[in-house]
Design an enzyme around this catalytic site. Structure first.
Site, mmCIF file in Angstrom:
data_model
loop_
_atom_site.group_PDB
_atom_site.id
_atom_site.type_symbol
_atom_site.label_atom_id
_atom_site.label_comp_id
_atom_site.label_asym_id
_atom_site.label_seq_id
_atom_site.Cartn_x
_atom_site.Cartn_y
_atom_site.Cartn_z
ATOM 1 N N LYS A 81 -33.787 35.976 -104.684
ATOM 2 C CA LYS A 81 -34.030 35.864 -103.242
ATOM 3 C C LYS A 81 -34.367 37.216 -102.661
ATOM 4 O O LYS A 81 -33.690 38.203 -102.973
ATOM 5 C CB LYS A 81 -32.758 35.382 -102.545
ATOM 6 C CG LYS A 81 -32.420 33.963 -102.817
ATOM 7 C CD LYS A 81 -33.242 33.063 -101.960
ATOM 8 C CE LYS A 81 -33.083 31.623 -102.386
ATOM 9 N NZ LYS A 81 -34.187 30.783 -101.922
ATOM 10 N N ASN B 116 -36.158 32.941 -97.867
ATOM 11 C CA ASN B 116 -36.466 31.944 -98.899
ATOM 12 C C ASN B 116 -37.672 32.387 -99.721
ATOM 13 O O ASN B 116 -38.333 31.593 -100.354
ATOM 14 C CB ASN B 116 -36.723 30.577 -98.244
ATOM 15 C CG ASN B 116 -36.786 29.448 -99.273
ATOM 16 O OD1 ASN B 116 -36.404 29.619 -100.423
ATOM 17 N ND2 ASN B 116 -37.289 28.296 -98.847
ATOM 18 N N GLU C 105 -36.831 12.426 -108.609
ATOM 19 C CA GLU C 105 -37.275 12.962 -107.315
ATOM 20 C C GLU C 105 -38.796 12.903 -107.086
ATOM 21 O O GLU C 105 -39.341 13.690 -106.317
ATOM 22 C CB GLU C 105 -36.769 14.396 -107.108
ATOM 23 C CG GLU C 105 -35.255 14.515 -107.161
ATOM 24 C CD GLU C 105 -34.728 15.943 -106.951
ATOM 25 O OE1 GLU C 105 -35.367 16.714 -106.227
ATOM 26 O OE2 GLU C 105 -33.659 16.254 -107.507
ATOM 27 N N GLU D 2 -28.134 32.496 -100.235
ATOM 28 C CA GLU D 2 -29.254 33.091 -99.467
ATOM 29 C C GLU D 2 -28.862 33.307 -98.000
ATOM 30 O O GLU D 2 -29.271 34.270 -97.367
ATOM 31 C CB GLU D 2 -30.451 32.151 -99.583
ATOM 32 C CG GLU D 2 -31.609 32.437 -98.662
ATOM 33 C CD GLU D 2 -32.600 31.271 -98.671
ATOM 34 O OE1 GLU D 2 -32.871 30.732 -99.752
ATOM 35 O OE2 GLU D 2 -33.099 30.911 -97.597
ATOM 36 N N GLU E 41 -27.765 28.271 -112.067
ATOM 37 C CA GLU E 41 -28.824 29.008 -112.759
ATOM 38 C C GLU E 41 -28.201 30.171 -113.509
ATOM 39 O O GLU E 41 -27.318 30.845 -112.997
ATOM 40 C CB GLU E 41 -29.821 29.547 -111.732
ATOM 41 C CG GLU E 41 -30.908 30.361 -112.368
ATOM 42 C CD GLU E 41 -31.778 31.076 -111.346
ATOM 43 O OE1 GLU E 41 -31.659 30.787 -110.148
ATOM 44 O OE2 GLU E 41 -32.556 31.923 -111.776
ATOM 45 N N HIS F 299 -39.013 28.320 -114.855
ATOM 46 C CA HIS F 299 -40.209 28.898 -114.247
ATOM 47 C C HIS F 299 -41.222 29.353 -115.280
ATOM 48 O O HIS F 299 -42.316 29.761 -114.951
ATOM 49 C CB HIS F 299 -39.836 30.070 -113.341
ATOM 50 C CG HIS F 299 -38.958 29.616 -112.225
ATOM 51 N ND1 HIS F 299 -37.615 29.851 -112.216
ATOM 52 C CD2 HIS F 299 -39.230 28.867 -111.146
ATOM 53 C CE1 HIS F 299 -37.092 29.279 -111.149
ATOM 54 N NE2 HIS F 299 -38.038 28.667 -110.493
HETATM 55 C C1 LIG Z 1 -35.935 25.094 -105.206
HETATM 56 N N1 LIG Z 1 -36.756 25.859 -104.333
HETATM 57 C C2 LIG Z 1 -37.099 25.433 -103.091
HETATM 58 C C3 LIG Z 1 -37.037 26.347 -102.032
HETATM 59 N N2 LIG Z 1 -37.359 25.970 -100.793
HETATM 60 C C4 LIG Z 1 -37.729 24.701 -100.572
HETATM 61 N N3 LIG Z 1 -38.038 24.319 -99.352
HETATM 62 N N4 LIG Z 1 -37.833 23.806 -101.574
HETATM 63 C C5 LIG Z 1 -37.515 24.136 -102.839
HETATM 64 O O1 LIG Z 1 -37.612 23.282 -103.731
HETATM 65 N N5 LIG Z 1 -36.635 27.586 -102.246
HETATM 66 C C6 LIG Z 1 -36.156 28.007 -103.521
HETATM 67 C C7 LIG Z 1 -36.847 27.266 -104.586
HETATM 68 C C8 LIG Z 1 -38.275 27.673 -104.645
HETATM 69 N N6 LIG Z 1 -38.909 26.896 -105.589
HETATM 70 C C9 LIG Z 1 -39.997 26.161 -105.386
HETATM 71 C C10 LIG Z 1 -40.419 25.450 -106.475
HETATM 72 C C11 LIG Z 1 -41.531 24.674 -106.389
HETATM 73 C C12 LIG Z 1 -42.234 24.609 -105.210
HETATM 74 C C13 LIG Z 1 -43.450 23.774 -105.199
HETATM 75 O O2 LIG Z 1 -43.777 23.227 -106.229
HETATM 76 N N7 LIG Z 1 -44.187 23.667 -104.131
HETATM 77 C C14 LIG Z 1 -45.325 22.838 -104.163
HETATM 78 C C15 LIG Z 1 -45.450 22.090 -102.892
HETATM 79 C C16 LIG Z 1 -46.476 21.018 -103.030
HETATM 80 C C17 LIG Z 1 -46.287 19.879 -102.060
HETATM 81 O O3 LIG Z 1 -45.276 19.738 -101.450
HETATM 82 N N8 LIG Z 1 -47.306 19.106 -101.902
HETATM 83 C C18 LIG Z 1 -47.308 18.016 -100.969
HETATM 84 C C19 LIG Z 1 -48.697 17.834 -100.460
HETATM 85 C C20 LIG Z 1 -49.589 17.372 -101.546
HETATM 86 C C21 LIG Z 1 -50.845 18.152 -101.537
HETATM 87 O O4 LIG Z 1 -50.805 19.345 -101.467
HETATM 88 N N9 LIG Z 1 -51.946 17.458 -101.615
HETATM 89 C C22 LIG Z 1 -53.192 18.119 -101.683
HETATM 90 C C23 LIG Z 1 -54.135 17.264 -102.505
HETATM 91 C C24 LIG Z 1 -53.520 16.932 -103.839
HETATM 92 C C25 LIG Z 1 -54.515 16.498 -104.863
HETATM 93 O O5 LIG Z 1 -55.538 15.902 -104.548
HETATM 94 O O6 LIG Z 1 -54.227 16.764 -106.043
HETATM 95 C C26 LIG Z 1 -53.725 18.402 -100.292
HETATM 96 O O7 LIG Z 1 -53.094 17.969 -99.292
HETATM 97 O O8 LIG Z 1 -54.685 19.115 -100.206
HETATM 98 C C27 LIG Z 1 -46.837 16.729 -101.576
HETATM 99 O O9 LIG Z 1 -46.499 16.663 -102.762
HETATM 100 O O10 LIG Z 1 -46.766 15.738 -100.835
HETATM 101 C C28 LIG Z 1 -46.544 23.675 -104.419
HETATM 102 O O11 LIG Z 1 -47.399 23.165 -105.145
HETATM 103 O O12 LIG Z 1 -46.642 24.813 -103.933
HETATM 104 C C29 LIG Z 1 -41.829 25.310 -104.119
HETATM 105 C C30 LIG Z 1 -40.680 26.113 -104.209
HETATM 106 N N1 LIG Z 2 -32.470 18.736 -107.313
HETATM 107 C C1 LIG Z 2 -33.392 19.823 -107.068
HETATM 108 C C2 LIG Z 2 -32.679 21.127 -107.043
HETATM 109 C C3 LIG Z 2 -33.571 22.288 -106.910
HETATM 110 S S1 LIG Z 2 -32.731 23.709 -106.465
HETATM 111 C C4 LIG Z 2 -34.431 19.815 -108.143
HETATM 112 O O1 LIG Z 2 -34.116 19.410 -109.238
HETATM 113 O O2 LIG Z 2 -35.556 20.231 -107.894
#
Ligand SMILES: CN1c2c(nc(N)[nH]c2=O)NC[C@@H]1CNc1ccc(C(=O)N[C@@H](CCC(=O)N[C@@H](CCC(=O)N[C@@H](CCC(=O)O)C(=O)O)C(=O)O)C(=O)O)cc1
Ligand SMILES: N[C@@H](CCS)C(=O)O
Ligand SMILES: [Zn+2]
Length: 811
Positions: free
Chosen positions: A124, A129, A490, A611, A671, A700
């Site tokens: 962090k 975040n 999920e 955090e 973790e 990761h």
């Molecule tokens: C566990 N973690 C998280 C944190 N904070 C959060 N708020 N959530 C968390 O899970 N902080 C600590 C950690 C940080 N880790 C991560 C891990 C992974 C991600 C992540 O994978 N983010 C994705 C978000 C993607 C998403 O939400 N997509 C939406 C919208 C879909 C989309 O983008 N569609 C496209 C078209 C798609 C296509 O045609 O293929 C569009 O709209 O253009 C969804 O799924 O609905 C990422 O990819 O960045 C974040 C933090």
């Molecule tokens: N249940 C969540 C925790 C992330 S911190 C996941 O598996 O993505």
């Protein structure tokens, strides 16, 4: 003497261009030059926007992955395990015309890991975040600087905004050392780093930049007062280069003792955070420090008065603050109006939102809007009309304050039975039970389906069927792999916080409000705009679907109140504590519904618990009290038979062990894999008396861990003395959720994890049997505390083959 400045801007691009370019590059569908060209376009767009908004000194921000990594990388502080990449970089750099492109394999190996070299740890960034990559140093670390990336960026920026406005920014040497891990003496290493920074400053001076921003947020921490001598010596050496330095200290106020010597540093400007954490129940003391100790006339005061990490517009406070500073320090005091932190923590532009509910478009402000606020505040104060910025009536749009859950009711935060009494009634396990943390791959197909649903190209029923199919696949996969405690995967959650925000009353959602979380991963924090309540079950349908497909226990899966709050943009008209209490009450209803649906293992994730810890030691106890109580308020209604699991990640938890125990969860999954068992040692050392699931591999990294490597990790838990060697209390799981990985990585990784657990289980059982034969001693896997009776019965009935002994088996 009032000017404007920025100290960082979103590096994502307005339409997530960086994410797309990085992912294409990693997938091998675009080359290094294409990636660098997109990055250059994204950076230029950000600088242009700041220039067009009228910002005078523009921080030249930009990164391919992380700005802390950029500093470590350019200082040449590369851990030994990346030697092979270093050599190949040197070889290709000598052949290639573009040295930056040649360095990318090493840069991304540090960030993401590669065959034979695990990635640098991720942590962090202060209390945000955002996650930075942790520098690794030791006593022999010697910088070998090559600042090409930064210099190249500055040259490009000068072409866009002009040499007089382009201000380079770099993570400072004190902060780099403060964030680093390894065995080294900070005082000994600092003088070795400083010449490398001095070299950068010389090169920047040659480019004709007006000044350089050196970011030193480490100075906000308790204990920074002790850096006085080292820091002063370092800045004397840097100042000797002759380039004006702006020392930038975001994320909190500085301790009073630090302030005393900070203002004496030989720098041209000091940038301070006047706001601290949005919605915190304590305020930043920066204005009081200045009132008490003054501020040197010879330096510019960077007044961080526009909230760099909240989603709300300034309500007139910024202009009032700057006006009062001016009154205090005199009209000839140079003051620059700027954000409290880098704007990287807020989305790019509110005007990209297709629909902002009436009444919200004025009070919300994202990065682009905050630029306009900076300029408006400077103009208002310069024009001696700070009152021209109208205060907002926050209560008018955030709902009735009477609805606020102000206190955490003490009688609701205790479970019906104490741990010792309830644990034997819960699910019992064989040695090293295997599980996962919750999410399985969020495949492009899942995301496409969600998009189609949102755009009404498929019906709600079709979307539900699609998600049900994912759940079916996920359960089938876990059954086939032999995992002991299952999850539904999920698939339906775009994000673990956004999902709940969408289901709860009191939230507003953006469509494009992305904020970088790390590297190419972004989040869309929901915005709390009113009192929070639950109107219907949020997760029960998916749980029931999954549990209906298997006789193994499926975990109910919730995000905890502190994490939902921490990863949302909070209200600023009530405290975080009150918002956490509201969230906890809403989740409590869900816990009850899940339990009523037959849920035996309930995981409530609190990855953001650490955090949210205030940076100042003196503010921590109060935070931990309400944070822990919120978790308990959400979970305490679970019947004794329901096993409450919590999951923590993305932080070091050594300093909140007591609070973790007070959460009163039955199982802690945490973790661990990137930090060399630090947590395990801490847990073992503190005699933590409950089940633990230390992460055995890093989620990761795309690298699939081998059975041998994983088995060594599991053995190391026993060697560290975790759970007194009671293997039935040591759960085996990855570090965190698997949503960012591909099935091609997840399946072999989990297969190896299950095989490794089986291998070490056999060893433990064989050793136990041998000992028993030799001297009639107890098997090491036999629990002596809660669960002993259950384990004994399960063992009698063939514990080594039964995946778990559930309640009904024990009845
Ligand atoms: C566990 N973690 C998280 C944190 N904070 C959060 N708020 N959530 C968390 O899970 N902080 C600590 C950690 C940080 N880790 C991560 C891990 C992974 C991600 C992540 O994978 N983010 C994705 C978000 C993607 C998403 O939400 N997509 C939406 C919208 C879909 C989309 O983008 N569609 C496209 C078209 C798609 C296509 O045609 O293929 C569009 O709209 O253009 C969804 O799924 O609905 C990422 O990819 O960045 C974040 C933090
Ligand atoms: N249940 C969540 C925790 C992330 S911190 C996941 O598996 O993505
Ligand atoms: Zn996690």
């Amino acid at each position: 003497m009032i000017s404007t400045s920025t100290i960082g801007f979103p590096r994502t691009g307005p339409a997530r261009e960086m994410k797309k370019a990085l992912e294409a590059h990693w997938a091998g569908t675009s080359d290094a030059q294409a990636l660098l060209s997109t990055a250059a376009g994204v950076e230029a767009e950000a600088w242009r926007r700041q220039a067009d908004a009228g910002i005078q000194l523009i921080a030249i921000d930009g990164t391919l992955y992380d700005h802390v990594l950029d500093a470590t990388f350019q200082l040449g502080l590369i851990p030994d395990r990346f030697q092979a990449f270093k050599k190949s970089t040197a070889a290709s750099a000598s052949n290639a015309s573009n040295g930056i492109a040649a360095g990318l394999p090493l840069y991304f190996a540090l960030a993401r890991g590669a065959e034979g070299a695990t990635a640098c740890d991720m942590s962090k960034h202060f209390d945000s975040n955002y996650h930075h990559l942790v520098p690794e140093l030791d006593a022999s670390s010697e910088p070998v600087p090559d600042w090409s990336m930064l210099l190249d960026r500055v040259k490009r920026a000068q072409g866009v905004v002009g040499a007089e406005r382009a201000v380079p920014m770099v993570v400072g040497p004190n902060t780099l050392l403060g964030l680093a891990r390894g065995s080294f003496d900070r005082s000994a290493l600092l003088p070795r780093l400083v010449p490398a920074y001095a070299q950068l400053l010389k090169q920047l001076a040659e480019l004709g930049v007006p000044e350089v921003q050196i970011h030193e947020p480490i100075l906000t921490l308790s204990g920074s007062e002790e850096l006085a001598a080292d820091c002063s010596a370092a800045y004397r050496e840097l100042a000797a280069v002759g380039l004006p330095i702006n020392i930038v200290i975001p994320y909190d106020d500085v301790p009073e003792e630090t302030y005393r010597w900070l203002v004496e540093l030989p720098v041209a400007a000091i940038s301070l955070d006047f706001l601290g954490v949005p919605g915190a129940d304590y305020g930043s003391c920066t204005a009081q420090l200045i009132a008490k100790h003054g501020f040197p006339k010879s330096k510019r005061l960077g007044a961080g008065v526009i909230d760099g990490r909240g989603a709300w517009a300034d309500d007139g406070k910024a202009a009032r603050l700057v006006a009062s500073l001016r009154e205090l320090l005199g009209a000839d005091q140079a003051i620059s109006v700027q954000p409290s932190t880098s704007l990287q923590h807020v989305p790019y532009d509110l005007s990209a939102e297709p629909s902002v509910p009436t009444g919200l478009s004025r009070p919300l402000a994202f990065a682009a809007q905050k630029l306009a606020e900076i300029v408006a505040v400077a103009e208002a104060v310069q024009g001696a009309a700070p009152g021209s910025i109208q205060p907002l009536d926050l209560a008018a749009f955030t709902g009735a304050p009477e609805g606020v859950q102000r206190e955490l009711p003490a009688e609701l935060i205790k479970r019906a039975e104490p741990y010792e009494q309830r644990r034997p009634k819960q699910v019992q396990y064989r040695p090293f039970p295997t599980t996962t943390i919750g999410s399985f791959p969020q495949t492009p197909a899942i995301r496409r389906a969600r998009l189609a649903f949102k755009k009404e190209r498929i019906s709600p029923d079709q979307y539900r069927e699609r998600m049900a199919a994912e759940i079916g696949f996920c359960i089938g996969a876990q059954e086939a792999l032999g995992v002991d405690v299952l999850v539904h995967g999920e698939a339906e959650r775009s994000d673990m916080v956004e999902y709940f925000g969408l289901k709860l009353e009191g939230y507003y959602f953006t469509e494009h409000g992305w904020v970088q979380s790390y590297g190419s991963r972004y989040v869309r924090p929901p915005i709390i705009v009113g009192d929070i309540s639950r109107t219907a079950p949020m997760t029960v349908h998916e749980f029931e679907l999954a549990q209906g497909l298997t006789s193994k226990p499926v975990k109910g899966m919730l995000t905890g109140p502190v994490t939902i709050l921490q990863w949302s943009f909070p209200r600023v008209d009530t405290t975080r504590k009150e918002q956490a209490a509201q969230l906890a009450m809403a989740l409590r209803g869900e816990v009850a519904d899940l339990a009523a649906a037959g849920c035996r293992v309930l995981q409530v994730d609190e990855p953001a618990l650490r955090e949210g810890l205030p940076l100042k030691a003196s503010r921590r106890q109060a935070y931990l009290r309400w944070a822990v109580d919120s978790f308990r308020l959400a979970t305490a209604c679970a019947a004794p038979e329901v096993q409450v699991v919590t999951h923590l990640c993305y932080s070091d938890f050594g300093d909140i062990m007591q609070a973790i125990q007070e959460m009163d969860a039955d199982v802690l999954t945490i973790e661990n894999s990137r930090s060399d068992n630090e947590m395990i040692v801490a847990l073992a050392g503190s005699g933590y008396p409950r089940d633990v699931g230390p992460g055995v591999y890093d989620v990761h990294s795309p690298v699939v861990p081998s059975v041998g490597w994983l088995a060594d990790r599991i053995r190391s838990f026993l060697e560290a003395g975790l759970m007194g060697g009671d293997a039935t209390r040591i759960h085996v799981n990855p570090d965190c959720g698997l949503k960012t990985r591909r099935w091609e990585e997840v399946l072999p990784s989990l297969r190896n994890m299950v095989a490794a657990a089986a291998l070490v289980r056999e060893e433990v059982e064989a050793a136990g049997a041998k000992k028993e034969k030799e001297g009639g001693t107890k098997r090491p896997s036999t629990p002596t505390k809660p669960g002993a009776g259950a384990e004994a019965r399960a063992a009698g009935g063939g514990a080594s083959t039964a995946p778990f002994a559930c309640l009904c088996c024990l009845a």
